[in-house]
Every structure is written in structure tokens, then in C-alpha cells.
Enzyme design. Structure first.
Site, mmCIF file in Angstrom:
data_model
loop_
_atom_site.group_PDB
_atom_site.id
_atom_site.type_symbol
_atom_site.label_atom_id
_atom_site.label_comp_id
_atom_site.label_asym_id
_atom_site.label_seq_id
_atom_site.Cartn_x
_atom_site.Cartn_y
_atom_site.Cartn_z
ATOM 1 N N GLU A 23 0.826 -1.196 0.000
ATOM 2 C CA GLU A 23 0.000 0.000 0.000
ATOM 3 C C GLU A 23 0.864 1.251 0.000
ATOM 4 O O GLU A 23 2.032 1.231 0.401
ATOM 5 C CB GLU A 23 -0.858 0.012 1.243
ATOM 6 C CG GLU A 23 0.038 0.173 2.436
ATOM 7 C CD GLU A 23 -0.604 -0.146 3.760
ATOM 8 O OE1 GLU A 23 -1.672 -0.746 3.756
ATOM 9 O OE2 GLU A 23 -0.017 0.225 4.767
ATOM 10 N N CYS A 28 3.463 7.937 2.166
ATOM 11 C CA CYS A 28 4.052 6.812 2.907
ATOM 12 C C CYS A 28 4.219 5.651 1.922
ATOM 13 O O CYS A 28 3.241 5.180 1.332
ATOM 14 C CB CYS A 28 3.096 6.460 4.042
ATOM 15 S SG CYS A 28 3.651 5.077 5.020
ATOM 16 N N CYS A 74 7.567 -8.566 5.722
ATOM 17 C CA CYS A 74 8.832 -8.166 6.336
ATOM 18 C C CYS A 74 9.369 -9.353 7.122
ATOM 19 O O CYS A 74 8.606 -10.084 7.752
ATOM 20 C CB CYS A 74 8.622 -6.980 7.274
ATOM 21 S SG CYS A 74 10.152 -6.404 8.052
ATOM 22 N N CYS A 98 8.730 -7.881 14.169
ATOM 23 C CA CYS A 98 8.487 -7.123 15.397
ATOM 24 C C CYS A 98 7.141 -7.574 15.973
ATOM 25 O O CYS A 98 6.186 -7.808 15.239
ATOM 26 C CB CYS A 98 8.480 -5.621 15.104
ATOM 27 S SG CYS A 98 10.066 -5.080 14.438
ATOM 28 N N CYS A 143 -0.408 2.802 7.127
ATOM 29 C CA CYS A 143 0.790 2.248 6.529
ATOM 30 C C CYS A 143 1.002 0.892 7.161
ATOM 31 O O CYS A 143 0.918 0.744 8.366
ATOM 32 C CB CYS A 143 1.990 3.126 6.828
ATOM 33 S SG CYS A 143 1.978 4.654 5.927
#
Ligand code: SAH
Ligand code: SF4
Length: 371
Positions: free
Chosen positions: A97, A110, A117, A121, A346
Site C-alpha cells: 500500500e 508513505c 517483512c 516485530c 501504513c
């Protein structure tokens, strides 16, 4: 030659575009002409390039293309926020996005750098998705191209549609180094988008060796996702901390600032999670930790998503946290929510898009750091 074998000029950095023209026996200045056509006038075909000879246009047509990623959806919020879901190569599940957030005379885009990823995290929905693939430079700069073009034909003399870019969408930009550097170079280049280096920001969770590499290649502004004031807690929230602990990360930040040609600050991002990292003692520890670094602090109230295991902090708690730091002399901003009616965000939307039924939270917050 099929289209997929054609060189996509959209993603070539200025240097690579020159090398490409030289490699096909053409003069350097052609690269400048073509770069302006693509990035300043939004040309989608070589036919439009009227100051390029017909012969060269035909030659280019045969061996290259200008190809932006495909737009799956475009939404425009009542507050002016625009959001795109973009399909990258490799089919339906490879969506990312981009979000444009207008704010007075600036508009911050953004941008995503990876599908998913790998850094995992604990509080991040992109991380939960796992790593799928790196975006190409064309797919990264393509997000800027798409955002500007959504306002109508590109006009280098018209109002600036995108004034700031933050690499804070999906993915860890420093894990996709070359394409990210190429795309950011285009963002700042005078013959492309001409954005100020102060207005192009890369956000990283702390891939320390790449921070040292970055300053050799570019001078964008740097944001660092700290989220915790000590290694014990940060190891839990940002697992890459086990490899590159806080002291090494802050040393890399200092090196980055020291090697910039001008005076700048690091933006410290701190996602505030209720009962996890939002206590007074955390604020005091953070204040001590950052005392020697030229920085501004951006507090991001945790943005809930299903099964995250974390809660959003109360406004009061966030304000208390902010005040402790502000009283110590820090500039501390708190990120606000925008674009609620289109679920602008985001890093979190594509999951929603791919699996609407599991969704329980409807609002998402936007990331906005650049000045
Ligand atoms: N990978 C990079 C950039 C993308 S994430 C990084 O981690 O810095 C952009 C920012 O959003 C980071 O600071 C990230 O920690 C934060 N973030 C991720 N998930 C979030 C959530 N659910 N709520 C609030 N902030 C979040
Ligand atoms: Fe990756 Fe950034 Fe999410 Fe961490 S916060 S998993 S580095 S996108």
C-alpha cells in the site's frame, strides 16, 4: 522480445539510466531528456517524447518500457487522504500500500519497500505476515508516480502534489537496500521529483551495518524505530535488537549524523503500547538514553489489529509520557489519526484487504514524521 524482457526505465536511477543509454550507443543527454519525460511529465510511452527523434523513439519502444505497478484500489478520504493498494509482480498476494496524507501546504506519501517483512516485530501486522518479496526500484518509485498522477496529468510547473516521502509503509527498507537507494535518489534528483533531502525519510528498525552503508550513498533523513528504552524490552519487541543492540544502533545514528553534509536530527519513533513501554520509568530511561543524540521523538499510539496481543494507550498516558520528555527539553510529537473513512494506514491495510472477514478494528493511523 516479450515485454517482461524489456528494461523498465521507470526504476532506473539517474546513474543507471545514463549507463543504459551509453550501453545502447546513445548520448548521455538522452538519459536526462527521458528522465524528465518519465518523472516530471509522467510519460507512459515513448511516442509522447517529442524532443526525442522518431528513430530513437522506435528503438526504445523495441527494447524498453515504462511500467508502473498495477493499482488494485484507490480510495480518497473526505479529509483528502488518498490510499492505494498496489499489486506488485507475482500475483494477488503480492500487494502493498501507499498512503498520501495532505496537511496544509505539505503532502506526505508513505511508501512501501517490501511485501511483508522478515524482521517480525511483535506488535507489527506486516511482520506477522512474514516476508514475501522485495519491491523493485520501479515498484517503489512507481508509488510516487501513481500518487502524483492521481491528481491528473503531471505538470512540472504545477503545484507539488507530493512534498514529503516517508519509507514507512510495508517492509524494512534497509533489507532491500539497492532498490530503495535508487528510488530515493530519483525522489531527490532535480531531473526527477526534486524533493529536498530533508523531506525524504527512511525509517528503519535498526539494521545497523546498512546505516553505515546508507550514509555513503545518500543523505536522506533517518528515522529509527526504537520503541523501548532498554535492551531487555527491545529484544522482546524488535527482535533484530538481539543482533544489533541499542548502543550499537545509537552509535550508527551518531555516525550517520556526523557524516551528513548539513546539520540534521534523527527521528526516534516510539510506538506506545499500553502497560508495555508507556510507564514513567520508561520515559525517564528514554530521556537519559537519548541525551547525547540530536533527535526528535515521535510517539505513535499503538494501532490495534486482531490478535495482536497489545492495547492502545489512553490519551492521558501518552500525554504524560510526552510531558516527561518535553520537560527534559525534547521535541516530542504524537502521531494523529487521519483518513479513518478509508482505513488509511501504513503497513496494515493489505492484510485487511486480503482477509476482510477477520477484521475487527476499522481505524488505522497514519505515519507522519517528515517536517
Ligand atoms: N520497517 C520500518 C518501516 C516500516 S514500519 C521500521 O520498522 O521502522 C513504520 C513504523 O510503524 C515503525 O516505527 C513501526 O514500528 C511502526 N508500527 C508498526 N506496526 C505498528 C502498529 N501496529 N501500531 C503503531 N505503529 C506501528
Ligand atoms: Fe518489519 Fe518495521 Fe514491521 Fe518491524 S515494524 S516487522 S521492521 S515493517
Amino acid at each position: 522480445m516479450t515485454d517482461t524482457q524489456k528494461t523498465n526505465l521507470l526504476g532506473l536511477s539517474p546513474e543507471k539510466l545514463v549507463a543504459f543509454f551509453e550501453s545502447i550507443g546513445e548520448k548521455k543527454f538522452r538519459a536526462t531528456q527521458v528522465m524528465k519525460w518519465i518523472h516530471q511529465k509522467g510519460a507512459e510511452s515513448f511516442d509522447e517524447m517529442t524532443d526525442v527523434s522518431k528513430k530513437l523513439r522506435a528503438k526504445l519502444e523495441g527494447i524498453c518500457e515504462i511500467r508502473a505497478p498495477e493499482i488494485v484500489t484507490q480510495n480518497i478520504s473526505t479529509d483528502g487522504t488518498r490510499k492505494w493498494i498496489i499489486r506488485t509482480e507475482g500475483g494477488n498476494n503480492n500487494c502493498v500500500e501507499a498512503v498520501l496524507i495532505p496537511d496544509g501546504d505539505r503532502a506526505t506519501l508513505c511508501v512501501s519497500s517490501q511485501v511483508g517483512c522478515s524482521l517480525d516485530c511483535s506488535f507489527c501486522s506486516t511482520g506477522k505476515q512474514g516476508f514475501n518479496r522485495n519491491l523493485t526500484a520501479a515498484e517503489i518509485i512507481g508509488q510516487v508516480w501513481i500518487a502524483i498522477k492521481s491528481f491528473g496529468p503531471m505538470d512540472p510547473n504545477g503545484p507539488r502534489r507530493v512534498t514529503n516521502v516517508v519509507m514507512m509503509g510495508m517492509g524494512e527498507p534497509l533489507m532491500n537496500f539497492e532498490p530503495v537507494v535508487d528510488a530515493m535518489t530519483l525522489m531527490m534528483h532535480d531531473n526527477a521529483y526534486g524533493l529536498s533531502k530533508r523531506r525524504v525519510t527512511l525509517s528503519t528498525s535498526g539494521v545497523v551495518p546498512r546505516i553505515y552503508d546508507l550514509v555513503k550513498r545518500t543523505d536522506v533523513s533517518l528515522a529509527v524505530s526504537l520503541h523501548a528504552p532498554n535492551n531487555e524490552l527491545r529484544n522482546e519487541l524488535v527482535p533484530i535488537n538481539k543482533k544489533y543492540p541499542i548502543e550499537e544502533l545509537l552509535a550508527a545514528c551518531q555516525h550517520y549524523l556526523d557524516n551528513l553534509p548539513d546539520k540534521r536530527h534523527i527521528t526516534i519513533e516510539y510506538t506506545v503500547m499500553a502497560g508495555v513501554n508507556d510507564q514513567e520509568e520508561h520515559a525517564r530511561q528514554l530521556s537519559k538514553l537519548l541525551e547525547n543524540l540530536e533527535c526528535k521523538i515521535n510517539l505513535i499510539p499503538f494501532n490495534p489489529f486482531p490478535h495482536s496481543g497489545y492495547d492502545k494507550p489512553s490519551n492521558n498516558q501518552t500525554r504524560r509520557f510526552q510531558k516527561i520528555l518535553a520537560d527534559d527539553g525534547y521535541t516530542v510529537t504524537v502521531r494523529t489519526t487521519r483518513g479513518d473513512d478509508i482505513d488509511a494506514a501504513c503497513g496494515q491495510l493489505v492484510g485487511d484487504f486480503m482477509d476482510k472477514t477477520r477484521r475487527s478494528q476499522k481505524y488505522i493511523e497514519l505515519r507522519q514524521v517528515a517536517e
